[in-house]
Write a protein that holds these residues in place. Structure first.
Motif, PDB file in Angstrom:
ATOM      1  N   ILE A   6       0.955  -1.049  -0.040  1.00 37.31           N
ATOM      2  CA  ILE A   6      -0.092   0.037   0.191  1.00 37.31           C
ATOM      3  C   ILE A   6       0.971   1.206  -0.068  1.00 37.31           C
ATOM      4  O   ILE A   6       2.070   1.285   0.555  1.00 37.31           O
ATOM      5  N   ALA A   7       0.414   2.149  -0.605  1.00 40.59           N
ATOM      6  CA  ALA A   7       1.180   3.647  -0.541  1.00 40.59           C
ATOM      7  C   ALA A   7       0.265   4.765  -0.009  1.00 40.59           C
ATOM      8  O   ALA A   7      -0.884   4.584  -0.248  1.00 40.59           O
ATOM      9  N   LEU A  49       4.484  -3.933   2.395  1.00 39.96           N
ATOM     10  CA  LEU A  49       5.366  -3.055   1.721  1.00 39.96           C
ATOM     11  C   LEU A  49       4.439  -1.703   1.680  1.00 39.96           C
ATOM     12  O   LEU A  49       3.349  -1.483   1.401  1.00 39.96           O
ATOM     13  N   ILE A  50       5.086  -0.657   2.172  1.00 41.48           N
ATOM     14  CA  ILE A  50       4.521   0.503   2.637  1.00 41.48           C
ATOM     15  C   ILE A  50       5.380   1.700   1.683  1.00 41.48           C
ATOM     16  O   ILE A  50       6.547   2.115   2.000  1.00 41.48           O
ATOM     17  N   ALA A  51       5.052   2.157   0.345  1.00 43.83           N
ATOM     18  CA  ALA A  51       5.581   2.985  -0.599  1.00 43.83           C
ATOM     19  C   ALA A  51       5.295   4.282  -0.345  1.00 43.83           C
ATOM     20  O   ALA A  51       5.083   5.142  -1.347  1.00 43.83           O
ATOM     21  N   CYS A 191       7.260  -4.703  -9.599  1.00 42.27           N
ATOM     22  CA  CYS A 191       7.575  -3.190  -9.162  1.00 42.27           C
ATOM     23  C   CYS A 191       6.253  -2.643  -8.708  1.00 42.27           C
ATOM     24  O   CYS A 191       5.368  -2.375  -9.578  1.00 42.27           O
ATOM     25  N   ILE A 192       6.168  -2.069  -7.714  1.00 46.31           N
ATOM     26  CA  ILE A 192       5.187  -1.408  -6.928  1.00 46.31           C
ATOM     27  C   ILE A 192       5.363   0.328  -6.907  1.00 46.31           C
ATOM     28  O   ILE A 192       6.466   0.458  -6.673  1.00 46.31           O
ATOM     29  N   TYR A 193       4.415   1.032  -6.876  1.00 46.58           N
ATOM     30  CA  TYR A 193       4.494   2.509  -6.883  1.00 46.58           C
ATOM     31  C   TYR A 193       3.321   3.090  -6.451  1.00 46.58           C
ATOM     32  O   TYR A 193       2.330   2.434  -6.547  1.00 46.58           O
ATOM     33  N   GLY A 194       3.316   4.482  -5.962  1.00 47.19           N
ATOM     34  CA  GLY A 194       2.456   4.919  -5.603  1.00 47.19           C
ATOM     35  C   GLY A 194       2.114   6.527  -6.265  1.00 47.19           C
ATOM     36  O   GLY A 194       2.486   6.725  -7.082  1.00 47.19           O
ATOM     37  N   HIS A 195       2.044   7.553  -5.255  1.00 51.20           N
ATOM     38  CA  HIS A 195       1.969   9.111  -5.538  1.00 51.20           C
ATOM     39  C   HIS A 195       0.819   9.493  -6.421  1.00 51.20           C
ATOM     40  O   HIS A 195       0.314  10.448  -6.289  1.00 51.20           O
ATOM     41  N   LEU A 196       0.178   8.669  -7.371  1.00 52.71           N
ATOM     42  CA  LEU A 196      -0.707   9.067  -8.344  1.00 52.71           C
ATOM     43  C   LEU A 196      -2.171   8.864  -7.594  1.00 52.71           C
ATOM     44  O   LEU A 196      -2.395   7.897  -7.160  1.00 52.71           O
ATOM     45  N   TYR A 215       4.029  -4.520 -12.980  1.00 52.48           N
ATOM     46  CA  TYR A 215       3.929  -3.178 -12.504  1.00 52.48           C
ATOM     47  C   TYR A 215       2.545  -3.205 -11.592  1.00 52.48           C
ATOM     48  O   TYR A 215       1.664  -3.391 -12.284  1.00 52.48           O
ATOM     49  N   GLU A 216       2.615  -2.619 -10.528  1.00 56.63           N
ATOM     50  CA  GLU A 216       1.330  -2.416  -9.662  1.00 56.63           C
ATOM     51  C   GLU A 216       1.313  -0.914  -8.940  1.00 56.63           C
ATOM     52  O   GLU A 216       2.090  -0.526  -8.398  1.00 56.63           O
ATOM     53  N   LEU A 217       0.332  -0.251  -9.547  1.00 55.43           N
ATOM     54  CA  LEU A 217      -0.062   1.134  -8.601  1.00 55.43           C
ATOM     55  C   LEU A 217      -0.906   0.785  -7.232  1.00 55.43           C
ATOM     56  O   LEU A 217      -1.853   0.061  -7.058  1.00 55.43           O
ATOM     57  N   VAL A 218      -0.123   1.191  -6.333  1.00 55.69           N
ATOM     58  CA  VAL A 218      -0.635   0.781  -4.900  1.00 55.69           C
ATOM     59  C   VAL A 218      -0.896   2.197  -4.141  1.00 55.69           C
ATOM     60  O   VAL A 218      -1.237   1.836  -2.737  1.00 55.69           O
TER      61      VAL A 218
END
Length: 231
Positions: A6-7, A49-51, A191-196, A215-218
């Protein structure tokens, strides 16, 4: 063992001093929604995992109320810095302040079974029209940090790698960046990422299998304020 992600929890104390509902009604009670999902899915044996973009606090001492709220939830927590985590300090200071309840990635990596967990904040990339001259130095520094993390995992013999970033590593779905070049070089599996957060950016986000990497948006709103199982 399961691995979740999660992010962008964007916490601000209890009760929150900066309610996220100012960004839309869907954010109302967002932390309670996340906690419910977390408690229903995650066990003590699992990894979360905390992004990044964890707390709005400006100082580590002020962030502890938010970090402790996360620490009280099940599972082992591994986190990276987001662009709003101004409270972030050296790893040693953060580990001491949180009594070793978290693993902080900074030029290093963690392990979860056969997986190496790598990561760093990342940054806006030159391919983005919003990129400006002052971004160049941070972008280059983050490339070095990401590569240091990936290289350390490879040197330790790990072939299964999860890379955690805060900023998206691809621009406009599939336009490559320096970060995606590193992902390809080190054959990152996930690859996981957030921000969006906006509806348009979430819709345009790079997800699924691209050049051999999943790729995973979290960001939590993209996930409907749940934690996402990735392994």
């Amino acid at each position: 063992m399961k691995i979740f992600a999660i992010a962008d929890t964007h916490l601000s104390g209890q009760p929150p001093t900066k309610p996220m509902s100012v960004f839309g009604k869907h954010w109302e009670g967002h932390w309670e929604k996340i906690k419910t999902s977390w408690q229903e899915q995650v066990t003590a044996e699992d990894v979360v995992l905390i992004a990044g973009d964890i707390s709005w606090a400006m100082k580590l001492a002020d962030a502890l109320v938010d970090l402790n709220a996360i620490a009280d939830l099940p599972g082992r927590k591994i986190m990276i810095r987001g662009n709003h985590d101004y409270w972030w300090q050296t790893v040693s200071k953060m580990k001491k302040a949180t009594e070793d309840k978290f693993e902080f990635l900074n030029n290093n990596f963690s392990t979860a079974g056969q997986w190496a967990i790598c990561g760093s904040r990342g940054w806006i990339c030159p391919e983005d029209p919003l990129f400006k001259t002052p971004d160049q130095a941070i972008f280059k520094r983050e490339l070095l940090r990401v590569e240091a993390s990936l290289s350390a995992a490879r040197d330790a013999g790990f072939t299964r790698i999860i890379l955690m970033l805060h900023f998206p590593p691809l621009y406009n779905q599939q336009i490559g960046t320096g970060f995606s070049d590193l992902i390809n070089k080190y054959e990152v599996a996930i690859c996981i990422y957030g921000h969006l957060h906006s509806e348009s950016s979430i819709k345009a986000a790079a997800t699924g299998m691209i050049n051999g990497t999943f790729y995973e948006l979290v960001s939590c709103d993209a996930l409907g304020f749940t934690v996402k199982q990735i392994i």
